[in-house]
Scaffold this motif. Structure first.
Motif, PDB file in Angstrom:
ATOM      1  N   ARG A 215      69.101  28.863  33.281  1.00 52.67           N
ATOM      2  CA  ARG A 215      69.867  27.641  33.526  1.00 52.67           C
ATOM      3  C   ARG A 215      68.923  26.433  33.619  1.00 52.67           C
ATOM      4  O   ARG A 215      69.173  25.384  33.042  1.00 52.67           O
ATOM      5  N   GLN A 216      67.811  26.646  34.369  1.00 47.41           N
ATOM      6  CA  GLN A 216      66.868  25.542  34.552  1.00 47.41           C
ATOM      7  C   GLN A 216      66.219  25.137  33.230  1.00 47.41           C
ATOM      8  O   GLN A 216      66.024  23.949  32.959  1.00 47.41           O
ATOM      9  N   ASP A 217      65.892  26.134  32.376  1.00 46.08           N
ATOM     10  CA  ASP A 217      65.331  25.818  31.048  1.00 46.08           C
ATOM     11  C   ASP A 217      66.305  24.909  30.292  1.00 46.08           C
ATOM     12  O   ASP A 217      65.900  23.943  29.635  1.00 46.08           O
ATOM     13  N   VAL A 218      67.583  25.262  30.378  1.00 42.86           N
ATOM     14  CA  VAL A 218      68.597  24.486  29.644  1.00 42.86           C
ATOM     15  C   VAL A 218      68.672  23.071  30.201  1.00 42.86           C
ATOM     16  O   VAL A 218      68.656  22.083  29.458  1.00 42.86           O
ATOM     17  N   LEU A 219      68.718  22.955  31.532  1.00 49.35           N
ATOM     18  CA  LEU A 219      68.839  21.622  32.143  1.00 49.35           C
ATOM     19  C   LEU A 219      67.610  20.773  31.806  1.00 49.35           C
ATOM     20  O   LEU A 219      67.727  19.581  31.516  1.00 49.35           O
ATOM     21  N   ASP A 220      66.423  21.399  31.817  1.00 54.79           N
ATOM     22  CA  ASP A 220      65.194  20.664  31.489  1.00 54.79           C
ATOM     23  C   ASP A 220      65.184  20.187  30.041  1.00 54.79           C
ATOM     24  O   ASP A 220      64.551  19.185  29.716  1.00 54.79           O
TER      25      ASP A 220
END
Ligand code: OOG
Ligand code: MG
Length: 267
Positions: A129-134
């Motif tokens: 999820r964090q990879d996507v948000l970044d």
């Protein structure tokens, strides 16, 4: 169900031509597993990849991807409980508030979705999820118009994947926001048809968080040896069940924080 490729190259091309014909001329065909009961998810993606190769060879441009069957409402409606992905091209895009023709579709339905536009390459496996948000430039609300090419809008997972996840048209709009400026889990949405509310939900319905659907999509791409390039438009999947539309209908999806998107339908 095993996920080996069972179809020969010849069968893949044959099924791809069948799906392409149904998409272009808007007619319903039996689901592919009626003839190929042993078809797997890998077979479905092989047919979808061939379809993409053909459209791109004909000059269509790849704009992005869509995750589908990512909410309980959608899974229950379709009787398929595993998410899938499909590709999106420039020919499927329609402007906000435009009149979308129904005569070149079989039995269109609308869905309200959170869309992501990326500014960095995303690569699986193990995308988070964090990879996507970044990697997200901004999010925006979208209406997807799906149109299964299968009779009665009835299919199974290998068939719907081969039919590119029922992708037909999409409309982005509303108010674009930076992902850090909104809580993407708790966005409410109300879907209206002809002024009446027909469905409502919240973005957490999509796998708990719509960015998780994009991470899943990136991992499915990785299984096919592909990555998600920067600048992709990616839809995370319908929050509510899909709603059938016909000529004369007008639809508005009102999103909390993201504004609204509308579209109308003509013959
Ligand atoms: C498959 C496509 C699902 C979504 O957002 O869940 C989809 C279908 O229901 O025909 O696009
Ligand atoms: Mg969708």
């Amino acid at each position: 169900m095993s996920n080996e490729l069972t179809l020969s190259r010849e069968d893949i091309v044959r099924l791809c031509e069948r799906v392409e014909g149904a998409q272009r001329r808007a007619y319903a065909i039996p689901k592919l597993t009626d003839e190929y009961p042993a078809m797997t998810v890998a077979d479905g993606y092989a047919v979808q990849a061939e379809l993409r190769r053909r459209y791109l060879a004909q000059g269509h441009k790849l704009v992005g991807w869509k995750a589908g069957l990512t909410s309980k409402a959608k899974m229950q409606q379709m009787g398929v409980n595993v998410p899938s992905i499909g590709f999106l091209t420039d020919r499927m895009a329609r402007p906000e508030n435009s009149a979308v023709k129904t005569s070149d579709m079989v039995h269109p339905r609308v869905e309200c979705e959170v869309a992501f536009v990326t500014r960095k390459t995303l690569k699986g496996p193990g995308c988070t999820r964090q990879d996507v948000l970044d990697a997200t430039d901004y999010v925006l609300p979208a209406i997807e118009i799906i149109d299964s090419r299968f009779s009665g809008f009835k299919f199974d997972l290998p068939s719907v994947i081969a039919d590119n996840g029922s992708s037909a048209r999409y409309v982005g709009g509303g108010r674009a926001r930076y992902p850090g400026d909104v809580d993407l889990r708790t966005l409410g949405v109300v879907l209206e048809k002809n002024g009446e509310m027909v469905a409502m939900g919240a973005s957490a319905a999509v796998l708990g968080h719509p960015a998780d659907a994009i991470a899943l999509l990136v991992d499915i791409l990785a299984e096919q040896g592909e990555e998600l390039p920067a600048g992709s438009f990616v839809m995370s999947g319908g929050i509510t069940e899909a709603i059938a539309v016909k000529p004369g209908d007008s639809v508005v999806a009102r999103f909390q924080e993201l504004g609204s998107v509308s579209v109308r339908f003509v013959e």
